[in-house]
Design a protein around this motif. Structure first.
Motif, mmCIF file in Angstrom:
data_model
loop_
_atom_site.group_PDB
_atom_site.id
_atom_site.type_symbol
_atom_site.label_atom_id
_atom_site.label_comp_id
_atom_site.label_asym_id
_atom_site.label_seq_id
_atom_site.Cartn_x
_atom_site.Cartn_y
_atom_site.Cartn_z
ATOM 1 N N VAL A 89 0.846 -1.197 0.000
ATOM 2 C CA VAL A 89 0.000 0.000 0.000
ATOM 3 C C VAL A 89 0.882 1.247 0.000
ATOM 4 N N THR A 90 1.939 1.216 0.788
ATOM 5 C CA THR A 90 2.837 2.367 0.846
ATOM 6 C C THR A 90 3.483 2.615 -0.515
ATOM 7 N N LEU A 91 3.988 1.554 -1.130
ATOM 8 C CA LEU A 91 4.609 1.709 -2.449
ATOM 9 C C LEU A 91 3.602 2.204 -3.477
ATOM 10 N N ASP A 92 2.418 1.619 -3.434
ATOM 11 C CA ASP A 92 1.383 2.011 -4.394
ATOM 12 C C ASP A 92 0.989 3.474 -4.232
ATOM 13 N N LEU A 93 0.886 3.909 -2.979
ATOM 14 C CA LEU A 93 0.493 5.294 -2.753
ATOM 15 C C LEU A 93 1.535 6.255 -3.304
ATOM 16 N N GLU A 94 2.793 5.893 -3.165
ATOM 17 C CA GLU A 94 3.852 6.763 -3.673
ATOM 18 C C GLU A 94 3.730 6.984 -5.171
ATOM 19 N N SER A 95 3.177 5.994 -5.866
ATOM 20 C CA SER A 95 3.046 6.159 -7.316
ATOM 21 C C SER A 95 1.587 6.256 -7.752
ATOM 22 N N PHE A 96 0.726 6.650 -6.825
ATOM 23 C CA PHE A 96 -0.679 6.919 -7.142
ATOM 24 C C PHE A 96 -1.434 5.721 -7.701
ATOM 25 N N LYS A 97 -1.035 4.502 -7.260
ATOM 26 C CA LYS A 97 -1.779 3.341 -7.724
ATOM 27 C C LYS A 97 -2.798 2.967 -6.663
ATOM 28 N N PHE A 98 -3.805 3.822 -6.549
ATOM 29 C CA PHE A 98 -4.822 3.620 -5.520
ATOM 30 C C PHE A 98 -5.589 2.324 -5.739
ATOM 31 N N ASN A 99 -5.801 1.978 -6.999
ATOM 32 C CA ASN A 99 -6.580 0.774 -7.291
ATOM 33 C C ASN A 99 -5.901 -0.478 -6.737
ATOM 34 N N THR A 100 -4.600 -0.575 -6.923
ATOM 35 C CA THR A 100 -3.924 -1.770 -6.410
ATOM 36 C C THR A 100 -3.705 -1.664 -4.896
ATOM 37 N N ALA A 101 -3.597 -0.431 -4.390
ATOM 38 C CA ALA A 101 -3.474 -0.257 -2.940
ATOM 39 C C ALA A 101 -4.729 -0.824 -2.274
ATOM 40 N N ILE A 102 -5.875 -0.478 -2.809
ATOM 41 C CA ILE A 102 -7.121 -0.955 -2.209
ATOM 42 C C ILE A 102 -7.265 -2.465 -2.384
ATOM 43 N N SER A 103 -6.844 -2.977 -3.519
ATOM 44 C CA SER A 103 -6.948 -4.430 -3.713
ATOM 45 C C SER A 103 -6.054 -5.170 -2.718
#
Length: 804
Positions: free
Chosen positions: A664-678
């Motif tokens: 989630v932290t990595l995803d947030l850094e690159s604005f990948k909210f969809n995979t963060a939530i998954s």
RNA sequence: GCCGGGAUGGCGAAACUGGCAAACGCACGGGACUUAAAAUCCCGCGGCCGCAAGGCCUUGUGGGUUCAAUUCCCUCUCCCGGCACCA
């Protein structure tokens, strides 16, 4: 148990507001982070586009705050503009009353979404405390010669009854109402953005975290093209006709030159010639054609001979001078050299009018010395020079440079750069905008309003008839004034500024919204700026983003800021579609965010909109998707029902937990909210699998991870889990890499690159032991038995590939 | 024409530096619970062959590099966006 979103959302919105949780305080000791979303025009209602834009920014700013940054996340209103005037006409109200009502409405709706704005920094461009500084900036530009008035042919929208900047003309229509734009000769105020063209282009390279396409669009718009200006001398008069070309390598093949019908030399050179009558007829005909018709590609290229000849300076050949509609006065010098063999337009024209042709670049692989008569189309590619005097035999790209240098030395040409970018027309014949602070005096001429007299306030009342003409010009108390210099009666400028002026620096104002000694405090702007993350729609790829970059460069020159570029990172979010089309009133496919908030809550809407697609691509609206997001939140909520077990949580749950934090932290850094939530969904699924054990830690982590996306929900759960303080003070969870390391890994065994089986081995297994296990595996036997192993590729902890 | 981006199941999409294609969700099918329904929980879900074990095929097209390609290189097709009689 169902999550009572209504009460929960209201409760936390109230607490956040009362405790000013999101108020940003200037504090140079702390590391800052400035998250900004493009501020809206206050139409009164927020739409799904706003929801998407602002949810992205909000989730990110909440995350940054939890990481310990001093976050600036402000909001305001781009409040000047035409819809307010139209509404005033339609509803018999006043633009400022209408606008303020809309702002109130919108603030309420933004509040209902739970966005974490620092409302104490709110700015509204129609506030005189704001537009005063528009006028101040304008005067500074006027002082520096960057704001000037000139008469010229300008874009006019007949429906909006105002002039438009080039950037506001999209497909020959008005950006706002799509009405076909007309051309008019008017005296208007311009900003000399062209003084910054080189910086605006070069500094695009600094913008490493901007989308490629925005960079490309701005590059195209600025439109740099390098070439040579060549001087052709008229045979009979010695008059010089300069032409611009990017293909100076073809100069020896120029067999005629062509002037635009509007070229100032035309009248002079045809005078008294037998061709004069025909030529005048042609010019008259072209002048009546609209720009659109003239530039459409399928129109046949027409033209006439002027009766004049000129000299090609490189070989002293005498060549005819023509006039044709395919040459445009606005670009280059309004005159071209025609090389029919190597330019398709010239080729078509030459065929049509039986003009001579000469090949000067040999097509590689083609028949050498091919006769022009056999050409079916111009050859525009590279090759070797022929018929080009001392340059014969050179590859044309090299010849280009050599010829240009030689021409400069001989004084028959000059290396030059042409630009597409034009100065920015900012005058608008409208009421609801910033008055341009200028006074016209019959004795002193154009007199800027003294700084001490700012702001020039908009009069509260003006006649909105909708019958055209600037409403301000009809307000005599406004128009009639005294000249600041000689005190004699004078008139005020009645045009207002384009609203893009207002939005070209609002991000700076947010750093010190109440500052009174200038547009912004240099100290505070120095701390907060540049904007670390800017988020908005692609429709501003040129307009707003180009203008803001221009203003920033201007402020830098004044010594007011220390940086070149205002926005470090840019995210352009995709549109929200319904049934494959943009949501719009005319299509009748609008989904009102308010109705979703009512039925499912703001957090559901936020989760859905972030989960449905990556932020930069367009997303299709789906009611089913909303339900899915709602189900997910309730599934998390039900974890509160879990009976506390003392059983030690299994290893796989702990692992999943730490993995989720990491991802989630990595995803947030690159604005990948969809995979963060998954990833959070996967964690929740795992918790359900292990719900007979003690899941307290895992649930806590889930709630923390979900908090930037579903803030009200997270606050409430956090509290119910026994925490006293706001979850946004809890800090972003940390993961332990150690826990992520597997002691046993699954390795993929391939034979000739094909997956044949999987084996579990200790993570640190020695290669020798691994080989032993692999080659004794029963499942692999049929594939490898009796076949010599040619190669063996081992990727530690991942796979073994046996090549046979 | 030039520039930029893209094409993966029924759908939205995922796949880090080349290493299990399809995570997560939607839709769909099945089961549990229920008098019943909803909700919930569990299972299945790219295609073809097979009772099964398993096999074969599959990331727009064709080719290449590689032990290995959705990922890198070349060709082509289509879609989206910007610029454009721009000399």
């Amino acid at each position: 148990m169902i999550y009572g979103f209504k009460e929960v959302e209201e409760k936390w919105q109230k607490i956040w507001t009362e405790q000013k949780v999101f108020h940003a305080i200037h504090d140079p000791k702390r590391r800052k982070y400035y998250v900004l979303e493009m501020f809206p025009y206050p139409s009164g209602k927020i739409h799904m586009g706003h929801v998407r834009n602002y949810t992205i920014g909000d989730a990110y700013s909440r995350y940054k705050r939890m990481q310990g940054y001093n976050v600036l996340h402000p909001m305001g209103f781009d409040a000047f503009g035409q819809p307010a005037e139209n509404a005033a006409i339609k509803n018999k109200t006043k633009p400022d009353i209408w606008t303020h009502k809309c702002i109130e409405w919108m603030k309420k709706e933004l509040g209902r979404m739970g966005f974490s704005y620092d409302w104490e920094r709110e700015v509204s461009t129609c506030d005189h405390n704001y537009y005063k500084w528009n006028q101040w900036i304008f005067l500074k530009m006027f002082e520096k010669g960057l704001a000037y008035k000139k008469g010229s042919n300008v874009n006019w929208c007949p429906s909006c009854e105002t002039t438009l900047a080039n950037e506001e003309v999209i497909d020959e229509g008005c950006w706002r109402c799509h009405t076909k734009v007309e051309q008019k000769d008017l005296e208007q105020w311009f900003l000399k953005i062209t003084d910054y063209k080189e910086k605006l282009l070069d500094d695009l390279r600094q913008l490493k975290d901007w989308p490629q396409r925005v960079i490309a669009m701005q590059g195209n718009w600025i439109g740099k093209s390098q070439g040579v200006e060549i001087y052709f001398r008229l045979k009979e008069s010695d008059k010089i006709i300069p032409v611009f070309t990017t293909r100076v390598d073809t100069i020896f093949g120029a067999t005629y030159i062509v002037l635009a019908p509007e070229h100032p030399l035309v009248a002079e050179i045809i005078k008294g010639k037998p061709e004069e009558k025909e030529a005048l007829k042609f010019i008259h005909k072209v002048s009546k054609e609209s720009k659109a018709v003239r530039s459409s590609e399928d129109v046949k290229k027409e033209g006439v001979f002027t009766g004049c000849y000129c000299v090609n300076p490189v070989n002293s050949e005498t060549i005819p001078v023509w006039i044709a509609d395919y040459v445009l006065m606005e670009y280059g010098t309004g005159a071209i050299m025609a090389v029919p063999t190597h330019d398709q337009r010239d080729f078509l024209f030459a065929k049509e009018h039986n003009l001579p042709m000469k090949i000067v670049i040999n097509q590689p692989g083609g028949p050498p010395g091919q006769a022009p008569d056999n050409m079916r189309e111009a050859y525009e590619g590279d090759g070797v020079q022929i018929n080009s005097g001392q340059f014969d035999g050179l590859p044309n790209q090299q010849a280009k440079l050599k010829i240009a240098e030689w021409m400069e030395k001989e004084g028959i040409g000059r290396i030059q750069t042409h630009w597409r970018l034009r100065d920015w027309l900012i005058s608008r014949q409208r009421y609801w905008g910033t008055p341009i602070p200028v006074i016209y005096c019959s004795k002193c001429g154009v007199v800027p309003v003294p700084y001490a007299d700012l702001p020039v306030k908009l009069p509260k009342e003006a006649p909105f008839t909708g019958e055209g003409g600037s409403p301000l010009s009809k307000v005599s108390e406004f128009v009639n004034t005294a000249c600041p210099k000689c005190k004699s009666p004078a008139r005020r400028e009645t045009d207002t500024m384009a609203t893009f002026f207002d939005s070209s620096w609002y991000f700076l104002r947010f750093s010190s919204p109440k500052f009174e000694a200038g547009p912004f405090s240099m100290e505070e702007a120095g701390y907060w700026m540049p904007v670390d993350q800017y988020i908005g729609g692609i429709e501003h790829a040129i307009l707003h983003l180009l203008y803001s970059r221009f203003f920033t460069k201007f402020f830098k020159e004044l010594g007011m800021v220390a940086f070149d570029e205002p926005f470090k990172k840019l995210l352009t979010q995709g549109m929200v579609l319904k049934d494959g089309e943009v949501m719009s009133k005319s299509r009748g496919n609008i989904v009102d965010p308010d109705s979703i908030i009512k039925n499912y809550g703001a957090d559901t809407l936020r989760i859905y909109i972030l989960f449905a697609a990556p932020p930069e691509v367009e997303m299709e609206w789906s009611e089913r998707g909303i339900e899915g997001a709602y189900r997910f939140l309730n599934r998390v909520w039900r974890l509160l029902e879990n009976k506390r077990s003392k059983k030690e949580p299994p290893e796989k749950l702990k692992k999943k937990m730490h993995q989720a934090i990491k991802e989630v932290t990595l995803d947030l850094e690159s604005f990948k909210f969809n995979t963060a939530i998954s990833e959070i969904m996967e964690l929740v699924n795992e918790i359900y699998q292990d719900s007979d054990a003690d899941i307290t830690e895992a649930v806590k982590t889930t709630v923390l991870l979900i908090s930037p996306f579903a803030p009200h929900f997270a606050e409430e759960m956090w509290q119910r889990l026994g925490n006293k303080d706001s979850i946004f003070k809890a800090g972003w969870p940390k993961y332990e890499e150690r826990l992520l390391e597997e002691s046993v890994v699954t390795m993929i065994i391939q034979v000739n690159g094909k997956l044949r089986c999987k084996i579990e081995v200790p993570a640190g297994i020695a290669e020798e032991n691994l080989k032993e296990i692999v080659f004794s595996d029963e499942k692999l036997k049929p594939w490898i038995e009796g076949k010599p192993v040619k190669n063996l590729v081992i990727v530690p902890k991942k796979l073994v590939n046996i090549v046979i």
